[in-house]
Design a protein around this motif. Structure first.
Motif, PDB file in Angstrom:
ATOM      1  N   ASN A  11      -9.408  16.441 -11.500  1.00 46.56           N
ATOM      2  CA  ASN A  11      -9.713  15.973 -10.268  1.00 46.56           C
ATOM      3  C   ASN A  11     -11.213  15.776 -10.053  1.00 46.56           C
ATOM      4  N   GLU A  12     -12.073  16.401 -10.836  1.00 45.74           N
ATOM      5  CA  GLU A  12     -13.439  15.951 -10.776  1.00 45.74           C
ATOM      6  C   GLU A  12     -13.724  14.683 -11.418  1.00 45.74           C
ATOM      7  N   LEU A  13     -13.026  14.715 -12.547  1.00 43.08           N
ATOM      8  CA  LEU A  13     -13.065  13.309 -13.083  1.00 43.08           C
ATOM      9  C   LEU A  13     -12.821  12.132 -12.419  1.00 43.08           C
ATOM     10  N   VAL A  14     -11.536  12.454 -11.656  1.00 44.28           N
ATOM     11  CA  VAL A  14     -11.053  11.179 -10.754  1.00 44.28           C
ATOM     12  C   VAL A  14     -12.148  11.067  -9.633  1.00 44.28           C
ATOM     13  N   ARG A  15     -12.746  12.078  -9.098  1.00 45.64           N
ATOM     14  CA  ARG A  15     -13.711  11.999  -8.094  1.00 45.64           C
ATOM     15  C   ARG A  15     -14.938  11.198  -8.520  1.00 45.64           C
ATOM     16  N   GLN A  16     -15.281  11.613  -9.931  1.00 43.30           N
ATOM     17  CA  GLN A  16     -16.391  10.756 -10.380  1.00 43.30           C
ATOM     18  C   GLN A  16     -16.172   9.469 -11.007  1.00 43.30           C
ATOM     19  N   GLY A  17     -14.873   9.277 -11.319  1.00 36.00           N
ATOM     20  CA  GLY A  17     -14.516   8.022 -11.886  1.00 36.00           C
ATOM     21  C   GLY A  17     -13.926   7.018 -11.356  1.00 36.00           C
ATOM     22  N   THR A  18     -13.611   7.067  -9.913  1.00 37.61           N
ATOM     23  CA  THR A  18     -13.084   6.021  -9.255  1.00 37.61           C
ATOM     24  C   THR A  18     -13.799   5.415  -8.216  1.00 37.61           C
ATOM     25  N   ALA A  23      -4.951   5.020 -11.983  1.00 37.09           N
ATOM     26  CA  ALA A  23      -5.398   3.720 -11.816  1.00 37.09           C
ATOM     27  C   ALA A  23      -4.330   2.931 -10.753  1.00 37.09           C
ATOM     28  N   TRP A  24      -3.206   3.213 -10.963  1.00 36.72           N
ATOM     29  CA  TRP A  24      -1.975   2.496  -9.976  1.00 36.72           C
ATOM     30  C   TRP A  24      -2.393   3.241  -8.638  1.00 36.72           C
ATOM     31  N   ALA A  25      -2.711   4.347  -8.583  1.00 38.63           N
ATOM     32  CA  ALA A  25      -3.020   5.127  -7.197  1.00 38.63           C
ATOM     33  C   ALA A  25      -4.166   4.181  -6.352  1.00 38.63           C
ATOM     34  N   GLU A  26      -5.261   4.077  -7.336  1.00 41.11           N
ATOM     35  CA  GLU A  26      -6.403   3.511  -6.720  1.00 41.11           C
ATOM     36  C   GLU A  26      -6.050   1.979  -6.562  1.00 41.11           C
ATOM     37  N   THR A  27      -5.327   1.273  -7.220  1.00 37.22           N
ATOM     38  CA  THR A  27      -4.662  -0.282  -6.711  1.00 37.22           C
ATOM     39  C   THR A  27      -3.795  -0.386  -5.683  1.00 37.22           C
ATOM     40  N   THR A  28      -3.259   0.751  -5.510  1.00 35.21           N
ATOM     41  CA  THR A  28      -2.431   0.636  -4.185  1.00 35.21           C
ATOM     42  C   THR A  28      -3.017   1.385  -3.083  1.00 35.21           C
ATOM     43  N   HIS A  29      -3.922   2.053  -3.135  1.00 40.10           N
ATOM     44  CA  HIS A  29      -4.638   2.774  -1.822  1.00 40.10           C
ATOM     45  C   HIS A  29      -4.192   4.050  -1.816  1.00 40.10           C
ATOM     46  N   ILE A  85       6.106   6.372  -0.740  1.00 43.73           N
ATOM     47  CA  ILE A  85       5.746   6.822  -2.202  1.00 43.73           C
ATOM     48  C   ILE A  85       6.070   5.773  -3.314  1.00 43.73           C
ATOM     49  N   GLY A  86       5.253   5.915  -4.163  1.00 46.96           N
ATOM     50  CA  GLY A  86       5.416   5.076  -5.408  1.00 46.96           C
ATOM     51  C   GLY A  86       5.866   5.977  -6.743  1.00 46.96           C
ATOM     52  N   VAL A  87       6.610   5.746  -7.268  1.00 47.00           N
ATOM     53  CA  VAL A  87       6.864   6.424  -8.612  1.00 47.00           C
ATOM     54  C   VAL A  87       6.711   5.853  -9.895  1.00 47.00           C
ATOM     55  N   LEU A  88       5.875   6.509 -10.536  1.00 46.08           N
ATOM     56  CA  LEU A  88       5.429   6.281 -11.914  1.00 46.08           C
ATOM     57  C   LEU A  88       6.525   6.788 -13.126  1.00 46.08           C
ATOM     58  N   HIS A  89       6.846   6.041 -14.211  1.00 41.87           N
ATOM     59  CA  HIS A  89       7.466   6.591 -15.369  1.00 41.87           C
ATOM     60  C   HIS A  89       6.695   5.928 -16.558  1.00 41.87           C
ATOM     61  N   LEU A  90       6.666   6.719 -17.413  1.00 44.14           N
ATOM     62  CA  LEU A  90       6.155   6.245 -18.772  1.00 44.14           C
ATOM     63  C   LEU A  90       6.862   6.500 -19.761  1.00 44.14           C
ATOM     64  N   MET A 101       0.906  -1.239  -0.067  1.00 47.01           N
ATOM     65  CA  MET A 101      -0.170  -0.008   0.027  1.00 47.01           C
ATOM     66  C   MET A 101       0.837   1.324  -0.087  1.00 47.01           C
ATOM     67  N   LEU A 102       0.548   2.298  -0.768  1.00 44.70           N
ATOM     68  CA  LEU A 102       1.135   3.548  -0.857  1.00 44.70           C
ATOM     69  C   LEU A 102       0.297   4.683  -0.293  1.00 44.70           C
ATOM     70  N   ASP A 103       1.157   5.631   0.376  1.00 39.20           N
ATOM     71  CA  ASP A 103       0.253   6.997   0.696  1.00 39.20           C
ATOM     72  C   ASP A 103       0.201   7.921  -0.377  1.00 39.20           C
ATOM     73  N   ALA A 104       1.029   7.829  -1.595  1.00 35.83           N
ATOM     74  CA  ALA A 104       0.999   8.834  -2.474  1.00 35.83           C
ATOM     75  C   ALA A 104       2.104   8.178  -3.774  1.00 35.83           C
ATOM     76  N   VAL A 105       1.453   8.312  -4.958  1.00 39.30           N
ATOM     77  CA  VAL A 105       2.042   8.365  -6.273  1.00 39.30           C
ATOM     78  C   VAL A 105       2.485   9.488  -6.688  1.00 39.30           C
ATOM     79  N   VAL A 106       3.695   9.578  -7.447  1.00 41.57           N
ATOM     80  CA  VAL A 106       4.437  10.657  -7.927  1.00 41.57           C
ATOM     81  C   VAL A 106       4.793  10.370  -9.597  1.00 41.57           C
ATOM     82  N   LEU A 107       4.146  11.108 -10.449  1.00 46.68           N
ATOM     83  CA  LEU A 107       4.552  10.906 -11.719  1.00 46.68           C
ATOM     84  C   LEU A 107       6.243  11.455 -11.814  1.00 46.68           C
ATOM     85  N   LEU A 108       7.099  10.704 -12.103  1.00 47.13           N
ATOM     86  CA  LEU A 108       8.456  11.084 -12.420  1.00 47.13           C
ATOM     87  C   LEU A 108       9.098  10.682 -13.575  1.00 47.13           C
ATOM     88  N   SER A 109       9.096  11.855 -14.371  1.00 44.31           N
ATOM     89  CA  SER A 109       9.637  11.704 -15.780  1.00 44.31           C
ATOM     90  C   SER A 109      11.201  11.525 -15.734  1.00 44.31           C
TER      91      SER A 109
END
Length: 222
Positions: A146-153, A112-118, A28-33, A1-9
């Motif tokens: 943020n409104e999209l995330v609130r409605q869609g998670t 999606a990853w944030a939701e998966t890791t809580h 903290i989890g870091v995500l790279h795409l 489980m994570l507290d936060a996800v950071v997009l890290l380019s």
């Protein structure tokens, strides 16, 4: 489980954003795409160097290939027939480095990853103040997302945070120094992977930020 996800380019903005997240959260989890950008390998190296610096374990690092953005094209970063434009000042014109709808795609995967890791917090180093030409770096865009995330998670409790969005590059540099970030491990250039070109808008903004802060940029430039 994570507290936060950071997009890290691997760039300076996402580096300082990660450091900001670390002032509030421990797990903290870091995500790279990778999306087929010209400097993909160099950015990935920066991602791992930064993650190593902060002691993030492998299970807190997520890599996702979104190379289909290269198939779509429409950007100097993903289409070799389009040149990376030189910095044109603080213009609201959309630069050739804009990747069509990229941030929405990336943020969707990060959510999606944030939701998966809580994780209830998602940090992104978007910066609008010095880059007004990017439509997906505007404060209004993140309010809408943020409104999209609130409605869609499932629980609607994930919040996208943009701590550097209204900061000038000089302020980002100074905040990074205050937080003792390893700027030398970051990479900002859109055009080259050996030496930073110093001419693309990302390089130019970075150099201006360091210059105005009165601090030497530790990266080598052509």
């Amino acid at each position: 489980m994570l507290d936060a996800v950071v997009l890290l380019s691997g760039g300076m903005d996402s580096l300082v954003t990660l450091a900001e997240a670390r002032t509030r959260f421990q797990k903290i989890g870091v995500l790279h795409l990778g999306y087929g950008q010209k400097t993909a390998a160099r950015e990935l190296a920066a991602f791992h160097a930064i993650a190593d610096h902060y002691g993030l374990p492998p299970e807190h690092r997520k890599l996702i290939d979104v190379g289909f953005l290269r198939d779509i094209g429409g950007s100097a970063l993903t289409d070799d027939s389009i040149g990376v434009s030189a910095y044109a000042g603080d213009s609201a014109a959309i630069p050739t480095s804009y990747v069509p709808f990229r941030n929405s795609i990336i943020l969707s995967l990060a959510t999606a990853w944030a939701e998966t890791t809580h994780a209830r917090h998602l940090f992104v180093g978007a910066n609008w103040e010095d880059s007004p030409g990017y439509p997906d770096c505007r404060p209004a865009y993140y309010a809408a997302f943020n409104e999209l995330v609130r409605q869609g998670t499932k629980d609607g409790n994930i919040h996208v945070e943009t701590p550097v969005i209204l900061m000038k590059k000089k302020e980002i540099v100074l905040r990074g120094v205050e937080l003792k970030v390893p700027f030398e491990k970051s990479w900002s250039c859109y055009a080259r992977s050996d030496l930073a070109c110093g001419k693309c808008d990302s390089c130019a903004l970075r150099l201006r930020g360091f210059r105005e802060a009165g601090i030497a940029d530790p990266l080598p430039y052509a």
